[in-house]
Scaffold this motif. Structure first.
Motif, short mmCIF file in Angstrom:
data_model
loop_
_atom_site.label_atom_id
_atom_site.label_comp_id
_atom_site.label_asym_id
_atom_site.label_seq_id
_atom_site.Cartn_x
_atom_site.Cartn_y
_atom_site.Cartn_z
N TYR A 43 -1.86 -0.96 10.66
CA TYR A 43 -2.11 -0.08 9.52
C TYR A 43 -2.48 -0.86 8.27
N GLU A 44 -3.31 -0.23 7.46
CA GLU A 44 -3.60 -0.70 6.12
C GLU A 44 -2.96 0.29 5.16
N ALA A 45 -2.27 -0.19 4.14
CA ALA A 45 -1.60 0.70 3.19
C ALA A 45 -2.63 1.56 2.46
N ALA A 46 -2.31 2.82 2.31
CA ALA A 46 -3.20 3.75 1.63
C ALA A 46 -3.15 3.57 0.12
N ASP A 47 -2.03 3.07 -0.39
CA ASP A 47 -1.86 2.98 -1.84
C ASP A 47 -1.58 1.58 -2.37
N GLN A 48 -1.65 0.57 -1.51
CA GLN A 48 -1.47 -0.82 -1.93
C GLN A 48 -2.56 -1.67 -1.30
N LYS A 49 -3.55 -1.98 -2.09
CA LYS A 49 -4.71 -2.71 -1.59
C LYS A 49 -4.31 -4.01 -0.90
N TYR A 52 -0.90 -4.83 4.78
CA TYR A 52 -1.04 -4.43 6.17
C TYR A 52 0.31 -4.43 6.87
#
Length: 104
Positions: A43-49, A52
């Protein structure tokens, strides 16, 4: 009863190394199964650039400790390639194991 052992790895990738990181992960994720990992998710965080998370299950705590050592040090020829793409290096890969609980 055999309870599920869920593993979480969390780390931040250098913004200027994202493309290289994503290419490396094409090899890293399948390699996890060689160490007993199953049901691997990434996953890549939706709210923290550039944050992962990898999640997967492992059969035993011994498997977890062995893989944690390989993922958080420069001992493994493939996993160590992440050292220069992770913010702070591979030692900044945070790794946790959780045992599934059941409400009675």
């Amino acid at each position: 009863m055999n309870r599920k052992l869920q593993i979480f790895l969390e780390y931040k990738v250098k913004e200027d190394r994202l493309e290289e990181y994503e290419e490396l992960m094409k090899d890293v994720l399948p390699a996890l199964s060689e160490y007993g990992a199953k049901d691997v998710d990434w996953y890549e965080a939706a709210d923290q650039k550039t944050l992962y998370v990898e999640m997967f299950t492992m059969p035993t705590m011994s498997h977890y400790h062995a893989l944690k050592k390989l993922r958080c040090t420069n001992e493994h020829p493939l996993f160590s390639k992440l050292d220069h793409v992770v913010e702070g290096g591979i030692r900044k890969v945070h790794c946790w194991a959780f045992i599934q609980k059941q409400a009675d």
